[in-house]
Design an enzyme around this catalytic site. Structure first.
Site, PDB file in Angstrom:
ATOM      1  N   ASP A  78       1.452  -9.085  -2.078  1.00 30.99           N
ATOM      2  CA  ASP A  78       0.703  -9.251  -0.834  1.00 30.99           C
ATOM      3  C   ASP A  78       0.886 -10.651  -0.247  1.00 30.99           C
ATOM      4  OD1 ASP A  78      -0.207  -6.684  -1.338  1.00 30.99           O
ATOM      5  OD2 ASP A  78      -2.065  -7.380  -2.268  1.00 30.99           O
TER       6      ASP A  78
ATOM      7  N   GLU B  88      -6.636  -2.099  -0.361  1.00 27.37           N
ATOM      8  CA  GLU B  88      -7.681  -2.915  -0.984  1.00 27.37           C
ATOM      9  C   GLU B  88      -8.986  -2.788  -0.205  1.00 27.37           C
ATOM     10  OE1 GLU B  88      -5.166  -6.470  -3.215  1.00 27.37           O
ATOM     11  OE2 GLU B  88      -6.255  -6.928  -1.372  1.00 27.37           O
TER      12      GLU B  88
END
Length: 284
Positions: free
Chosen positions: A56, A172
């Protein structure tokens, strides 16, 4: 919770801005343009991001470097500052260094957050705070570490006339898998709306090393469970979360798990709750 967990599938995907179709060329160009426009709109000169070694921050960091490089060709003074924020000795530091080598940031700042975190926790203990059992205490300390990293990033952004970049994405966000006011805090979130597989696809498209793109995700905030895989903490695999968000078929148990967690973590995605409006009309 609704008796049919699939009824909320499309609604949740839309709320998290997950596109039905994914065109990688369009996606990376759109996100680079977004960062460039927002940096100039704010009149700032730098983008600041903590690099952990995961895919990420690797992806967000590469987008940031492309942004500032492009802006400089247009005569706009901009730079990308990558921050290394270990708590003492980072177990997978080699991955973070490899990520930085790929990103090639303009500046690297390394700050060990351990002294500040330990001092905070000890001060609370000295004040009489109780953290419960060892596992609960470890979770609390992990969140303090996440928030301390954001404190440092904002301090750097203040000093460098910059904006803080976040790494949150849809996979997420749907699970509330971030620390409130920690890694969940930022000025710009260029990965918003992407599932985990789409983040990986974007990283691969940008030329990231295969081993970093496919690295097992871990927040690594708990000392009692170092490098604990995200999927074990979540109780569901990212592939299943991605399938749910992308409108693909998933099992009922998976759907129920995702919808339940999504609803229970709504407070993490929302701003502060406020009292009902008590405004009085000027005509009264």
């Amino acid at each position: 919770m609704d008796t049919d967990p699939f009824a909320a599938q499309r609604e949740i995907a839309a709320a998290l801005d997950v596109a039905e179709h994914f065109d990688i060329e369009t996606e990376w160009r759109c996100r680079v343009a977004f960062l460039a426009e927002e940096l100039q709109r704010a009149g700032r000169k730098s983008l600041v991001l903590g690099i952990s070694g995961g895919v990420d921050s690797l992806t967000a960091g590469r987008l940031c470097q492309l942004v500032v490089a492009g802006l400089r060709t247009q005569g706009y003074d901009a730079r990308f500052v990558a921050m290394r924020l270990p708590y003492g000795e980072q177990r997978d530091a080699h991955d973070a260094e490899a990520a930085i080598a790929f990103i090639e940031p303009d500046q690297i700042l390394r700050v060990d957050i351990q002294p500040a975190v330990d001092a905070t926790l000890q001060s609370m203990i000295d004040a009489g705070a109780s953290f419960g059992d060892a596992h609960a205490a470890d979770l609390i300390a992990g969140n303090v570490r996440a928030r301390q990293r954001m404190i440092v990033q904002y301090a750097a952004a203040n000093a460098l006339h910059g904006l803080v970049i976040g790494t949150d994405h849809a996979a997420e966000a749907v699970m509330g898998f971030f620390t409130k006011h920690g890694d969940g805090a930022c000025d710009l979130a260029p990965l918003t709306g992407l599932t985990k597989r789409r983040v990986r696809a974007l990283a691969e498209h940008l030329g990231a090393p295969f081993n970093l793109v496919q690295k097992i995700p871990t927040a690594d905030l708990e000392l009692l469970r170092p490098l604990h895989p995200d999927e074990m903490a979540l109780g569901v695999r990212y592939d299943a979360i991605d399938d749910f968000l992308e409108g693909r078929p998933v099992g009922r148990e998976v759907a129920e798990r995702i919808v339940s967690v999504y609803r229970n973590t709504e407070h993490k995605r929302a701003g502060p709750r406020t009292p009902p409006s008590r405004r009085v009309s000027w005509e009264d």
